[in-house]
Motif scaffolding. Structure first.
Motif, PDB file in Angstrom:
ATOM      1  N   ASP A 203       0.822  -1.204   0.000  1.00  0.00           N
ATOM      2  CA  ASP A 203       0.000   0.000   0.000  1.00  0.00           C
ATOM      3  C   ASP A 203       0.856   1.253   0.000  1.00  0.00           C
ATOM      4  OD1 ASP A 203      -1.684   2.236   1.150  1.00  0.00           O
ATOM      5  OD2 ASP A 203      -3.173   0.685   0.801  1.00  0.00           O
ATOM      6  N   LEU A 204       0.697   2.076  -1.033  1.00  0.00           N
ATOM      7  CA  LEU A 204       1.496   3.282  -1.207  1.00  0.00           C
ATOM      8  C   LEU A 204       0.666   4.549  -1.073  1.00  0.00           C
ATOM      9  CD1 LEU A 204       3.330   1.871  -4.317  1.00  0.00           C
ATOM     10  CD2 LEU A 204       4.266   2.042  -2.017  1.00  0.00           C
ATOM     11  N   VAL A 205      -0.569   4.404  -0.604  1.00  0.00           N
ATOM     12  CA  VAL A 205      -1.502   5.530  -0.601  1.00  0.00           C
ATOM     13  C   VAL A 205      -2.061   5.834   0.780  1.00  0.00           C
ATOM     14  CG1 VAL A 205      -3.708   6.370  -1.504  1.00  0.00           C
ATOM     15  CG2 VAL A 205      -2.151   5.106  -3.001  1.00  0.00           C
ATOM     16  N   ASN A 206      -2.521   4.802   1.483  1.00  0.00           N
ATOM     17  CA  ASN A 206      -3.301   4.991   2.700  1.00  0.00           C
ATOM     18  C   ASN A 206      -2.447   5.013   3.958  1.00  0.00           C
ATOM     19  OD1 ASN A 206      -6.100   4.618   1.434  1.00  0.00           O
ATOM     20  ND2 ASN A 206      -5.015   2.779   0.798  1.00  0.00           N
ATOM     21  N   PHE A 207      -3.007   5.560   5.012  1.00  0.00           N
ATOM     22  CA  PHE A 207      -2.393   5.527   6.329  1.00  0.00           C
ATOM     23  C   PHE A 207      -3.346   4.801   7.278  1.00  0.00           C
ATOM     24  CE2 PHE A 207      -0.173   9.030   4.433  1.00  0.00           C
ATOM     25  CZ  PHE A 207       1.079   9.020   5.014  1.00  0.00           C
ATOM     26  N   GLY A 208      -2.792   3.929   8.132  1.00  0.00           N
ATOM     27  CA  GLY A 208      -3.576   3.344   9.206  1.00  0.00           C
ATOM     28  C   GLY A 208      -4.833   2.661   8.736  1.00  0.00           C
ATOM     29  N   GLU A 231      -1.898  -1.785  16.916  1.00  0.00           N
ATOM     30  CA  GLU A 231      -2.380  -3.156  17.047  1.00  0.00           C
ATOM     31  C   GLU A 231      -3.891  -3.267  16.877  1.00  0.00           C
ATOM     32  OE1 GLU A 231      -2.032  -1.302  21.119  1.00  0.00           O
ATOM     33  OE2 GLU A 231      -0.842  -1.423  19.293  1.00  0.00           O
ATOM     34  N   THR A 232      -4.619  -2.139  16.918  1.00  0.00           N
ATOM     35  CA  THR A 232      -6.075  -2.192  16.768  1.00  0.00           C
ATOM     36  C   THR A 232      -6.523  -1.939  15.327  1.00  0.00           C
ATOM     37  OG1 THR A 232      -6.390   0.165  17.231  1.00  0.00           O
ATOM     38  CG2 THR A 232      -6.301  -1.318  19.123  1.00  0.00           C
ATOM     39  N   PHE A 234      -6.156  -3.661  12.496  1.00  0.00           N
ATOM     40  CA  PHE A 234      -6.614  -4.785  11.692  1.00  0.00           C
ATOM     41  C   PHE A 234      -7.226  -5.882  12.564  1.00  0.00           C
ATOM     42  CE2 PHE A 234      -2.809  -2.971   9.607  1.00  0.00           C
ATOM     43  CZ  PHE A 234      -3.448  -2.409   8.520  1.00  0.00           C
ATOM     44  N   ASP A 235      -7.974  -6.761  11.920  1.00  0.00           N
ATOM     45  CA  ASP A 235      -8.531  -7.928  12.599  1.00  0.00           C
ATOM     46  C   ASP A 235      -8.253  -9.161  11.748  1.00  0.00           C
ATOM     47  OD1 ASP A 235     -10.249  -7.665  10.459  1.00  0.00           O
ATOM     48  OD2 ASP A 235     -11.978  -7.029  11.651  1.00  0.00           O
ATOM     49  N   ARG A 236      -8.822 -10.280  12.082  1.00  0.00           N
ATOM     50  CA  ARG A 236      -8.698 -11.538  11.330  1.00  0.00           C
ATOM     51  C   ARG A 236      -7.247 -11.999  11.183  1.00  0.00           C
ATOM     52  NH1 ARG A 236      -9.553 -11.345   6.493  1.00  0.00           N
ATOM     53  NH2 ARG A 236      -9.452  -9.099   6.147  1.00  0.00           N
ATOM     54  N   GLY A 237      -6.405 -11.582  12.118  1.00  0.00           N
ATOM     55  CA  GLY A 237      -5.014 -12.005  12.051  1.00  0.00           C
ATOM     56  C   GLY A 237      -4.191 -11.286  11.011  1.00  0.00           C
ATOM     57  N   VAL A 238      -4.742 -10.229  10.386  1.00  0.00           N
ATOM     58  CA  VAL A 238      -3.998  -9.439   9.411  1.00  0.00           C
ATOM     59  C   VAL A 238      -2.923  -8.627  10.129  1.00  0.00           C
ATOM     60  CG1 VAL A 238      -4.146  -7.522   7.775  1.00  0.00           C
ATOM     61  CG2 VAL A 238      -5.901  -9.308   7.768  1.00  0.00           C
TER      62      VAL A 238
END
Length: 297
Positions: A203-208, A231-232, A234-238
């Motif tokens: 990803d070269l565009v988005n933040f967080g 640490e908050t 992403f979910d699903r182990g991403v």
């Protein structure tokens, strides 16, 4: 000498060509007479002060982090290069008539100046992203920002490793990213990205939280040079990993060799002479550009 500078944090309209002291090469450095340099989105963020807490700059601030040109002088104790060598490197303050470069980071080359100037920062960043992603043949990877300077290299390098590449692009740019080696073009202008189950997102565009983790499989990975997550996010182990520009002369040598051999394409979205660099920079920072914009001297 003349350089493209900003005199304070503020809008990009303040950028201008102005007289500044000519730098000199210190130990382990060379003074380069610039033939071409390129613009990066980072330049604009440093001009406006958007990154002042992370990367403060002194003013007047000279733009530019890529350079190609001829060695004019060697600093004390500098070896491995000679006056008259044509080199390419990542360095600071390169959109100027002269720039100082660490000799250890410079690579002697035979490319044309425009392609050489478009290679260092974007190419090195893309190489580091792909290495960090640890891509293997058959991996499914999405490159977000695929038509930009870094993204165009990342698509090619990932495809060359055997990955199945999805690349974001406007509809009119689909053929461009497919020509770089992407297997699929994804229209990011239509809202949600119509893809899922991927192994990696570069990803070269988005933040967080803006990173499109929903397109990933459970346990998938995001790799980005931007950061902005915790640490908050992403979910699903991403998981997510930051990858910056290694600045390795060895990797830059490999990139130069690949371009010379016709195995890596350099995408230049435009060029401008140094006298028009202020206008070119303002346009670059405020509009969509494919690949790199190069300033020539």
């Amino acid at each position: 000498m003349r350089a493209l500078v900003s005199h304070s944090y503020g809008p990009v309209d303040q950028i201008e060509v102005a007289e500044v002291p000519t730098p000199f090469a210190g130990p382990g450095q060379v003074l380069v007479r610039v033939q071409a340099a390129s613009l990066n989105p980072l330049d604009g963020k440093l001009v406006t002060g958007a990154m002042r807490e992370m990367m403060p700059v002194e003013h007047p601030f000279t733009l530019g982090f890529d350079v190609t040109g001829t060695v004019e002088a060697l600093g004390e104790g500098t070896s491995g290069l000679a006056v008259g060598d044509t080199v390419v490197a990542a360095a600071n303050g390169t959109i100027a008539e002269y720039a100082v470069v660490d000799a250890a980071s410079a690579v002697v080359h035979g490319l044309d100046a425009v392609r050489a100037a478009a290679l260092p920062v974007a190419g090195l960043t893309a190489a580091q992203l792909v290495e960090t992603a640890d891509l293997k043949s058959g991996d499914r990877v999405l490159v977000v920002g695929a038509t930009g300077g870094v993204g165009a290299y990342a698509v090619q390098l990932a495809a060359q490793l055997g990955a199945e590449v999805w690349a974001t692009a406007r509809p009119e740019e689909s053929e461009f990213v497919l020509g770089l080696g992407a297997r699929h073009a994804v229209d990011y202008t239509s809202g949600a990205l119509a893809v899922e189950g991927l192994d990696v997102v570069i990803d070269l565009v988005n933040f967080g939280a803006g990173i499109p983790s929903a397109v990933l499989r459970d346990g998938g990975r995001v790799v980005s040079p931007l950061g902005g997550w915790d640490e908050t996010t992403f979910d699903r182990g991403v998981t997510a990993e930051y990858a910056g520009n290694s600045g390795s002369a060895e990797v830059l040598r490999e990139l130069v060799d690949a371009v010379e051999a016709g195995k890596l394409a350099v995408t230049v979205g435009g060029t401008a002479p140094f006298d028009e660099s202020a206008r070119a920079a303002k346009d670059f920072f405020t509009s969509h550009k494919r690949g790199k914009v190069v300033i020539t001297f």
